[in-house]
Design a protein around this motif. Structure first.
Motif, PDB file in Angstrom:
ATOM      1  N   ARG A 232       0.829  -1.224   0.000  1.00 25.17           N
ATOM      2  CA  ARG A 232       0.000   0.000   0.000  1.00 25.17           C
ATOM      3  C   ARG A 232       0.855   1.262   0.000  1.00 25.17           C
ATOM      4  O   ARG A 232       0.464   2.294   0.565  1.00 25.17           O
ATOM      5  CB  ARG A 232      -0.934   0.009   1.208  1.00 25.17           C
ATOM      6  CG  ARG A 232      -0.185  -0.078   2.533  1.00 25.17           C
ATOM      7  CD  ARG A 232      -1.107   0.000   3.729  1.00 25.17           C
ATOM      8  NE  ARG A 232      -0.453  -0.515   4.927  1.00 25.17           N
ATOM      9  CZ  ARG A 232      -1.045  -0.636   6.103  1.00 25.17           C
ATOM     10  NH1 ARG A 232      -2.306  -0.297   6.250  1.00 25.17           N
ATOM     11  NH2 ARG A 232      -0.379  -1.113   7.132  1.00 25.17           N
ATOM     12  N   SER A 233       2.054   1.205  -0.622  1.00 18.15           N
ATOM     13  CA  SER A 233       2.900   2.410  -0.612  1.00 18.15           C
ATOM     14  C   SER A 233       2.241   3.503  -1.445  1.00 18.15           C
ATOM     15  O   SER A 233       1.438   3.228  -2.348  1.00 18.15           O
ATOM     16  CB  SER A 233       4.285   2.101  -1.168  1.00 18.15           C
ATOM     17  OG  SER A 233       4.228   1.953  -2.564  1.00 18.15           O
TER      18      SER A 233
ATOM     19  N   HIS B 206      -1.815  -5.529   2.820  1.00 19.26           N
ATOM     20  CA  HIS B 206      -0.585  -4.991   3.408  1.00 19.26           C
ATOM     21  C   HIS B 206      -0.128  -5.939   4.510  1.00 19.26           C
ATOM     22  O   HIS B 206      -0.699  -7.033   4.654  1.00 19.26           O
ATOM     23  CB  HIS B 206      -0.845  -3.576   3.940  1.00 19.26           C
ATOM     24  CG  HIS B 206      -2.122  -3.461   4.683  1.00 19.26           C
ATOM     25  ND1 HIS B 206      -2.261  -3.914   5.962  1.00 19.26           N
ATOM     26  CD2 HIS B 206      -3.343  -3.004   4.277  1.00 19.26           C
ATOM     27  CE1 HIS B 206      -3.516  -3.727   6.337  1.00 19.26           C
ATOM     28  NE2 HIS B 206      -4.197  -3.182   5.337  1.00 19.26           N
ATOM     29  N   SER B 207       0.853  -5.515   5.280  1.00 21.12           N
ATOM     30  CA  SER B 207       1.442  -6.460   6.231  1.00 21.12           C
ATOM     31  C   SER B 207       0.494  -6.850   7.373  1.00 21.12           C
ATOM     32  O   SER B 207       0.736  -7.817   8.070  1.00 21.12           O
ATOM     33  CB  SER B 207       2.746  -5.891   6.800  1.00 21.12           C
ATOM     34  OG  SER B 207       2.472  -4.787   7.621  1.00 21.12           O
TER      35      SER B 207
ATOM     36  N   VAL C  82       5.786  -6.416  -9.361  1.00 21.54           N
ATOM     37  CA  VAL C  82       6.431  -5.098  -9.270  1.00 21.54           C
ATOM     38  C   VAL C  82       7.746  -5.192  -8.489  1.00 21.54           C
ATOM     39  O   VAL C  82       8.654  -4.401  -8.684  1.00 21.54           O
ATOM     40  CB  VAL C  82       5.488  -4.073  -8.579  1.00 21.54           C
ATOM     41  CG1 VAL C  82       6.061  -2.666  -8.675  1.00 21.54           C
ATOM     42  CG2 VAL C  82       4.093  -4.111  -9.181  1.00 21.54           C
TER      43      VAL C  82
ATOM     44  N   ILE D 100      11.256  -5.679  -6.789  1.00 25.01           N
ATOM     45  CA  ILE D 100      12.649  -5.793  -7.240  1.00 25.01           C
ATOM     46  C   ILE D 100      13.502  -5.892  -5.985  1.00 25.01           C
ATOM     47  O   ILE D 100      13.541  -4.961  -5.191  1.00 25.01           O
ATOM     48  CB  ILE D 100      13.127  -4.551  -8.023  1.00 25.01           C
ATOM     49  CG1 ILE D 100      12.281  -4.310  -9.263  1.00 25.01           C
ATOM     50  CG2 ILE D 100      14.596  -4.719  -8.415  1.00 25.01           C
ATOM     51  CD1 ILE D 100      12.702  -3.051 -10.027  1.00 25.01           C
TER      52      ILE D 100
ATOM     53  N   THR E 190       8.373   1.942 -16.187  1.00 24.95           N
ATOM     54  CA  THR E 190       8.375   3.031 -15.213  1.00 24.95           C
ATOM     55  C   THR E 190       9.006   4.291 -15.793  1.00 24.95           C
ATOM     56  O   THR E 190       8.398   5.367 -15.779  1.00 24.95           O
ATOM     57  CB  THR E 190       9.103   2.565 -13.935  1.00 24.95           C
ATOM     58  OG1 THR E 190       8.339   1.515 -13.356  1.00 24.95           O
ATOM     59  CG2 THR E 190       9.248   3.671 -12.931  1.00 24.95           C
TER      60      THR E 190
HETATM   61  P1  NAP Z   1       7.314  -0.205   0.404  1.00 23.68           P
HETATM   62  O1  NAP Z   1       7.108   1.263   0.512  1.00 23.68           O
HETATM   63  O2  NAP Z   1       8.348  -0.878   1.228  1.00 23.68           O
HETATM   64  O3  NAP Z   1       5.906  -0.911   0.663  1.00 23.68           O
HETATM   65  C1  NAP Z   1       5.791  -2.296   0.783  1.00 23.68           C
HETATM   66  C2  NAP Z   1       4.354  -2.622   1.063  1.00 23.68           C
HETATM   67  O4  NAP Z   1       4.228  -4.040   1.122  1.00 23.68           O
HETATM   68  C3  NAP Z   1       3.834  -2.071   2.399  1.00 23.68           C
HETATM   69  O5  NAP Z   1       2.528  -1.593   2.217  1.00 23.68           O
HETATM   70  C4  NAP Z   1       3.854  -3.288   3.319  1.00 23.68           C
HETATM   71  O6  NAP Z   1       2.824  -3.271   4.296  1.00 23.68           O
HETATM   72  C5  NAP Z   1       3.560  -4.406   2.330  1.00 23.68           C
HETATM   73  N1  NAP Z   1       4.090  -5.688   2.779  1.00 23.68           N
HETATM   74  C6  NAP Z   1       5.373  -5.966   3.153  1.00 23.68           C
HETATM   75  N2  NAP Z   1       5.476  -7.270   3.492  1.00 23.68           N
HETATM   76  C7  NAP Z   1       4.231  -7.808   3.355  1.00 23.68           C
HETATM   77  C8  NAP Z   1       3.691  -9.096   3.559  1.00 23.68           C
HETATM   78  N3  NAP Z   1       4.437 -10.121   3.982  1.00 23.68           N
HETATM   79  N4  NAP Z   1       2.385  -9.285   3.299  1.00 23.68           N
HETATM   80  C9  NAP Z   1       1.610  -8.278   2.857  1.00 23.68           C
HETATM   81  N5  NAP Z   1       2.059  -7.014   2.641  1.00 23.68           N
HETATM   82  C10 NAP Z   1       3.365  -6.806   2.892  1.00 23.68           C
HETATM   83  O7  NAP Z   1       7.657  -0.637  -1.080  1.00 23.68           O
HETATM   84  P2  NAP Z   1       7.365   0.050  -2.519  1.00 23.68           P
HETATM   85  O8  NAP Z   1       8.179   1.276  -2.658  1.00 23.68           O
HETATM   86  O9  NAP Z   1       5.903   0.109  -2.797  1.00 23.68           O
HETATM   87  O10 NAP Z   1       8.010  -1.072  -3.446  1.00 23.68           O
HETATM   88  C11 NAP Z   1       7.537  -2.419  -3.410  1.00 23.68           C
HETATM   89  C12 NAP Z   1       8.463  -3.269  -4.276  1.00 23.68           C
HETATM   90  O11 NAP Z   1       8.385  -2.785  -5.625  1.00 23.68           O
HETATM   91  C13 NAP Z   1       9.952  -3.177  -3.917  1.00 23.68           C
HETATM   92  O12 NAP Z   1      10.564  -4.426  -4.186  1.00 23.68           O
HETATM   93  C14 NAP Z   1      10.502  -2.117  -4.865  1.00 23.68           C
HETATM   94  O13 NAP Z   1      11.883  -2.286  -5.126  1.00 23.68           O
HETATM   95  C15 NAP Z   1       9.672  -2.399  -6.083  1.00 23.68           C
HETATM   96  N6  NAP Z   1       9.492  -1.260  -7.001  1.00 23.68           N
HETATM   97  C16 NAP Z   1       9.674  -1.509  -8.315  1.00 23.68           C
HETATM   98  C17 NAP Z   1       9.492  -0.498  -9.228  1.00 23.68           C
HETATM   99  C18 NAP Z   1       9.673  -0.788 -10.689  1.00 23.68           C
HETATM  100  O14 NAP Z   1       9.858   0.122 -11.459  1.00 23.68           O
HETATM  101  N7  NAP Z   1       9.608  -2.051 -11.087  1.00 23.68           N
HETATM  102  C19 NAP Z   1       9.134   0.780  -8.801  1.00 23.68           C
HETATM  103  C20 NAP Z   1       8.918   1.009  -7.440  1.00 23.68           C
HETATM  104  C21 NAP Z   1       9.088  -0.042  -6.547  1.00 23.68           C
HETATM  105  P3  NAP Z   1       2.731  -2.131   5.462  1.00 23.68           P
HETATM  106  O15 NAP Z   1       2.203  -0.896   4.774  1.00 23.68           O
HETATM  107  O16 NAP Z   1       1.773  -2.687   6.434  1.00 23.68           O
HETATM  108  O17 NAP Z   1       4.120  -1.947   5.966  1.00 23.68           O
END
Ligand code: NAP
Length: 293
Positions: free
Chosen positions: A165-166, A192-193, A232, A234, A275
């Motif tokens: 939910r970022s 989310h977590s 998504v 990485i 992206t």
């Molecule tokens: P983030 O800000 O760390 O958010 C992660 C989200 O996942 C949070 O909402 C967290 O919940 C939830 N989560 C974590 N562990 C979980 C679990 N076991 N079960 C359910 N939900 C869980 O990450 P982000 O910036 O959105 O990025 C997510 C991923 O995408 C990363 O690997 C990042 O590198 C990648 N990414 C890729 C691109 C691309 O261009 N491909 C762009 C951006 C990001 P809580 O809110 O409760 O903590």
């Protein structure tokens, strides 16, 4: 099973943008201009910004990099943002995140003119996106929506689970996919977590968007036959088998999940390439229209 080839689609869009820039040049119009502010020398930020500048040049955009050391004050950074807001030659700009701890990211983002906020992070753009109004949508969700559109994936009435939910990925995607249009009209669950029974939710979903950043979290037995899976995540892990000494792992165990899917994105080569292209699309949009829509 069909692979959603983000690398190929991004290359097609890049060509489309380059052709449009050529036409603009030939007709004597203004060349789109993207500026980027980079504070400090965090290696991943350096890499991301260098990539953005390089792709801008490849499609014929003008690009400007404004650099500051990481001891810059918040006031001075806001001043730099205001300079870009006022600069008529700059169509859009980004402030590369994260910023040093002594600087408030919300304060910086709110000082950006929403009409130049090609990252789509300003509350005005987020509010307009939620209402389905013309706006700049942040690059990763915009890229995923475009990938869904280009592969003509049905979304109306489908159950869609967004995991994560970022503010830059999961939350905007959950809003976009529930809007009353295509791609959209899905019945969206945002996990989310703190979500309980995540395996049950994954198993009953038609479309799963994994954006949690947990390598190979989703395995073959977790999804139903025919699901659409968009990865998504990485995560960079060490590897003895690559020249760079590391490899990128998604949130999905691709080999197990792919055979059960109707569509799936690979990592790398799926969401990632889309992206940066979305940032170019937003900049082109900003250069063509100083207002939304
Ligand atoms: P983030 O800000 O760390 O958010 C992660 C989200 O996942 C949070 O909402 C967290 O919940 C939830 N989560 C974590 N562990 C979980 C679990 N076991 N079960 C359910 N939900 C869980 O990450 P982000 O910036 O959105 O990025 C997510 C991923 O995408 C990363 O690997 C990042 O590198 C990648 N990414 C890729 C691109 C691309 O261009 N491909 C762009 C951006 C990001 P809580 O809110 O409760 O903590």
């Amino acid at each position: 099973m069909q692979i959603m080839d983000g690398k190929k689609v991004a290359a097609e869009i890049k060509d489309e943008i380059a052709r449009e820039v050529d036409q603009i040049k030939n007709s004597g119009g203004k060349i789109p201009h993207l500026a980027a502010i980079l504070v400090g020398n965090d290696p991943p930020s350096e890499t991301y910004v260098a990539g953005k500048v390089r792709v801008c040049e490849e499609v014929g955009f003008k690009s400007t990099l404004v650099r500051f050391t990481d001891d810059i004050s918040e006031e001075r950074l806001i001043e730099a943002v205001r300079d870009l807001n006022k600069n008529p030659d700059v169509d859009g700009f980004i402030v590369q995140l994260p910023l040093p701890e002594h600087i408030s990211e919300p304060n910086i983002i709110e000082s950006i003119d929403p009409h130049k906020d090609v990252d789509g992070f300003h509350p005005v753009n987020i509010g307009r996106m939620v209402l389905g109004l013309p706006s700049f949508v942040s690059a990763t969700p915009a890229g995923i929506i475009e990938l869904i559109r280009r592969y003509d994936i049905p979304t109306a009435g489908r159950s869609c689970l967004v995991i994560g939910r970022s503010n830059i990925v999961g939350r905007p995607l959950s809003n976009l996919l529930s809007l009353k249009r295509y791609p959209g009209n899905a019945t969206v669950t945002l996990a989310h977590s703190k979500t309980t029974n995540l395996p049950g939710l994954i198993l009953e979903s038609d479309i799963i968007i994994a954006a949690l950043g947990s390598p190979e979290f989703i395995t073959g037995e977790m999804i139903k036959e025919g699901a659409v899976v968009i990865d998504v995540g990485i995560t960079r892990v060490k590897s003895d088998f690559t020249k760079s000494g590391y490899k990128l792992i998604g949130d999905v165990k691709f080999d197990e999940v792919a055979p059960k899917c109707s569509f799936i994105t690979p990592v790398p080569g799926g969401v990632g390439p889309m992206t940066i292209i979305s940032l170019l699309r937003n900049t082109l949009l900003a250069s063509k229209s100083k207002r939304f829509g």
